[in-house]
Design an enzyme around this catalytic site. Structure first.
Site, mmCIF file in Angstrom:
data_model
loop_
_atom_site.group_PDB
_atom_site.id
_atom_site.type_symbol
_atom_site.label_atom_id
_atom_site.label_comp_id
_atom_site.label_asym_id
_atom_site.label_seq_id
_atom_site.Cartn_x
_atom_site.Cartn_y
_atom_site.Cartn_z
ATOM 1 N N ASP A 171 0.578 -1.235 0.141
ATOM 2 C CA ASP A 171 -0.073 0.369 -0.214
ATOM 3 C C ASP A 171 0.863 1.531 0.193
ATOM 4 O O ASP A 171 1.844 1.827 0.897
ATOM 5 C CB ASP A 171 -0.924 -0.074 1.267
ATOM 6 C CG ASP A 171 -2.269 0.926 1.341
ATOM 7 O OD1 ASP A 171 -1.945 1.527 0.585
ATOM 8 O OD2 ASP A 171 -3.652 0.471 1.281
ATOM 9 N N THR A 201 -6.934 3.487 -2.325
ATOM 10 C CA THR A 201 -6.781 2.257 -1.924
ATOM 11 C C THR A 201 -8.047 0.833 -2.586
ATOM 12 O O THR A 201 -7.549 0.413 -3.190
ATOM 13 C CB THR A 201 -6.697 2.217 -0.305
ATOM 14 O OG1 THR A 201 -5.394 2.646 0.238
ATOM 15 C CG2 THR A 201 -6.366 0.473 0.123
ATOM 16 N N LYS A 214 -6.293 -3.533 6.203
ATOM 17 C CA LYS A 214 -7.384 -3.205 5.958
ATOM 18 C C LYS A 214 -8.870 -3.966 5.294
ATOM 19 O O LYS A 214 -8.094 -4.919 4.951
ATOM 20 C CB LYS A 214 -6.831 -1.720 4.794
ATOM 21 C CG LYS A 214 -5.777 -1.054 4.765
ATOM 22 C CD LYS A 214 -5.998 -0.150 4.035
ATOM 23 C CE LYS A 214 -5.201 1.659 4.181
ATOM 24 N NZ LYS A 214 -4.254 1.785 2.865
ATOM 25 N N ARG A 263 -10.876 -3.585 3.395
ATOM 26 C CA ARG A 263 -11.456 -3.259 1.555
ATOM 27 C C ARG A 263 -9.603 -4.210 0.803
ATOM 28 O O ARG A 263 -10.111 -4.468 -0.106
ATOM 29 C CB ARG A 263 -11.128 -1.997 1.070
ATOM 30 C CG ARG A 263 -10.245 -0.642 1.417
ATOM 31 C CD ARG A 263 -10.624 0.341 1.520
ATOM 32 N NE ARG A 263 -9.685 1.820 1.552
ATOM 33 C CZ ARG A 263 -9.498 2.047 2.639
ATOM 34 N NH1 ARG A 263 -10.032 1.912 3.803
ATOM 35 N NH2 ARG A 263 -8.111 2.869 3.031
ATOM 36 N N HIS A 290 -1.978 10.957 -1.828
ATOM 37 C CA HIS A 290 -1.772 10.610 -2.759
ATOM 38 C C HIS A 290 -3.804 10.765 -3.921
ATOM 39 O O HIS A 290 -4.786 10.997 -2.724
ATOM 40 C CB HIS A 290 -2.179 8.511 -3.279
ATOM 41 C CG HIS A 290 -2.696 7.931 -1.828
ATOM 42 N ND1 HIS A 290 -3.349 7.825 -2.442
ATOM 43 C CD2 HIS A 290 -2.430 7.751 -0.586
ATOM 44 C CE1 HIS A 290 -4.280 6.632 -0.809
ATOM 45 N NE2 HIS A 290 -2.949 7.204 -0.454
#
Ligand SMILES: [Zn+2]
Length: 545
Positions: free
Chosen positions: A38, A79, A161, A163, A486
């Site tokens: 990530d 993400t 995470k 997701r 980002h």
């Protein structure tokens, strides 16, 4: 003669049948491991190269294939969309994961990409387990592998995470596991996959492994050798609660309580170590790669993102996190060698997005950059619409650099939707630090071939996206003045590593541009299975043996 020819043809046909079967049998790995790091910029591979050992990133490069010019081909680079695009081989335009959270035009509230109130938490008393991939509209290569193998090939997703675990594993996954921080520090899941955690997960949670990482975080090597990053003490980094400066060493046991307990571990390299521990336990626990039917393990290292958001691209903390991640990768590859077998598995490694250098740092070295006040944009736009159209509340929501208009109100006022969109574009483009703006009508009626317009279009989902899209100036972010973020279509956010190694992979490298949506078709081609149903990328033939 005729008979001889027929026999020959028959022979060739049979031979090629046999041969093909042989190829299918021998080329399929027992396990495909997808690794997403990530917030890993491409240059983290090259900047820290001399600090890496031989068994992690360098092993992938030495044995496998390095796509050096690999980019995201849509915005926003976040993400949720990142993980969905890597595994589905397409962009938000088709898979529908337009951001981590977005404004749902139907129900008129913000929704989370993997949020699902129809399912229950498993392994936690919190609501953190109420998750599923249902908002993702297309299949992942892991789904296609499940269909192809009559559900005999397994799929497991693992990430800090939710997701990062759920979207890669897809709709047919056997399980996705993610890490519940706060006071629990446990791996959890959702009733979408299971009714109770399997024994191996419960055992892992009870083992105290997570707790053992509340130790002192110092640099792995002498900090004076970390010449690839800025001074440890500077004004561009976020400071943990309970201390005065963002400088090594950090005593995590002391910081634990003031930094939301297990949430703190996420913002250290040890979050990645916990993922590695758990992924290795999953190899045994889920019996992955133990027969000739290909399984898929999707591992997403999230702590690199948290550390980047806190300390920024140029920090010693980021450098140390990558040096330590390299060790974790080595540990994972050794476990795969031992448990699945050398040459019996295939790995790819990429990232879900890059990150911008901290703008306040860039400003200090005279590079154009800065900060955006999002609330200011909303206020000015509301005032503009009030003044020019005598209409209030025309804007329902602004999120992910998109304006969502109130269609009911627009028709009640007998306004034309396209006129309102155009008026907003013309107004927005006059604002400081707004670089570009387009209407959804333009996105729908124009076919772009390149540039930021193509990236916007690939990220634009007609059903879910807003009425006006806008783009900030390069290196301008809406964020705190410390740490990196980002989301843009600029190279610092789009350029990420893409490495392959293991069974069926060539040795080599390329600087020819590849895109993130090529990964899933490449793995599908390797396995000889159908491409994910919405895939728009192409197999990277030079990668495949
Ligand atoms: Zn992030």
């Amino acid at each position: 003669m005729k008979k001889t020819v027929s026999l020959l043809v028959l022979f060739i046909l049979c031979y090629s049948c046999v041969d093909q079967n042989k190829v299918v049998e021998t080329s399929n790995p027992k396990l495909v491991v997808g690794i997403v790091v990530d917030q890993m910029r491409y240059d983290y591979l090259t900047r820290f190269y001399n600090k890496y050992g031989d068994g992690g990133f360098k092993r992938m490069i030495a044995e496998g294939f390095n796509c050096k010019n690999n980019h995201f081909n849509y915005v926003p680079t976040y993400t949720g969309p990142g993980h969905a695009s890597i595994y589905t081989g397409t962009t938000p335009k088709y898979h529908g994961i337009i951001s981590n959270s977005w404004y749902d035009k139907e129900i008129k509230e913000s929704v989370y990409c993997t949020g699902d109130n129809s399912v229950q938490s498993i392994g936690t008393s919190s609501t953190s387990g109420q998750m599923s991939p249902y908002r993702m509209k297309t299949t992942t290569f892991a789904d296609e592998n499940r269909l192809f193998t009559q559900m005999r090939g397994k799929t497991i997703g693992i990430s800090i995470k939710d997701r990062g675990a759920i979207l890669p594993a897809g709709h047919t996954a056997n399980a996705a596991y993610w890490f519940q921080g706060e006071k629990e520090g446990n791996w959890i899941s959702s009733s979408f996959y299971m009714n109770a955690l399997p024994d191996w997960v419960t055992k892992f949670n009870e083992s105290g492994v997570a707790n053992s990482y509340f130790k002192v975080w110092n640099t792995l090597y002498d900090i004076n050798t970390y010449t690839e990053s800025g001074d440890d003490l500077n004004t561009f980094e976020t400071v943990y609660n309970g201390i005065e400066t963002a400088a090594f060493p950090y005593d995590l046991a002391v910081l634990k309580e003031k930094n939301r307990n297990f949430e703190l571990l996420k913002v250290t390299p040890f979050g990645n170590s916990i993922i590695t521990d758990f992924a290795i336990a999953a190899l045994d626990g889920e019996q992955l790669g133990q027969d000739n039917i290909t399984d898929v393990l999707a591992v997403s290292y999230s702590s690199t993102d948290y550390v980047g958001h806190y300390f920024g691209v140029n920090s010693k903390e980021v450098e140390d996190t990558y040096i330590r991640l390299d060790k974790d990768l080595e540990r994972l590859f050794i476990a795969l060698d031992n448990k699945v077998g050398v040459g019996e598995y295939t790995v790819f490694l990429t990232s879900d997005h890059g990150a911008v250098n901290v703008p306040s740092y860039l400003q200090s070295v005279k590079i154009p950059s800065g900060y955006i006040n999002k609330e200011g944009i909303r206020k000015k736009l509301d005032e503009f619409l009030e003044k020019t159209l005598s209409a209030s509340d025309l804007i329902e929501n602004i999120s992910n650099n998109q304006v969502f208009l109130n269609k009911v109100k627009i028709s009640l006022l007998n306004l034309n939707l396209e006129d309102v969109q155009d008026a907003i574009v013309n107004e927005l483009i006059g604002y400081e630090f707004i670089d570009k703006a387009y209407t959804s009508t333009t996105m729908n009626n124009t076919s772009f071939n390149n540039g930021i317009e193509l990236l916007l279009q690939n990220g634009f989902n007609q059903k879910r996206s807003g009425d006006v899209l806008f783009v900030y100036d390069p290196a301008f972010i809406s964020y705190s003045k410390t740490g990196s973020t980002h989301g843009s279509g600029l190279n610092y956010d789009t350029h990420v590593p893409l490495l392959f190694f293991g069974k069926g992979i060539n040795h080599g490298s390329t600087v020819t541009k590849t895109t993130i949506v090529d990964i899933a078709p490449t793995i599908s081609a390797l396995l000889g299975i159908s491409f994910p149903n919405g895939a728009t990328g192409k197999p990277l033939i030079e990668v495949l043996d």
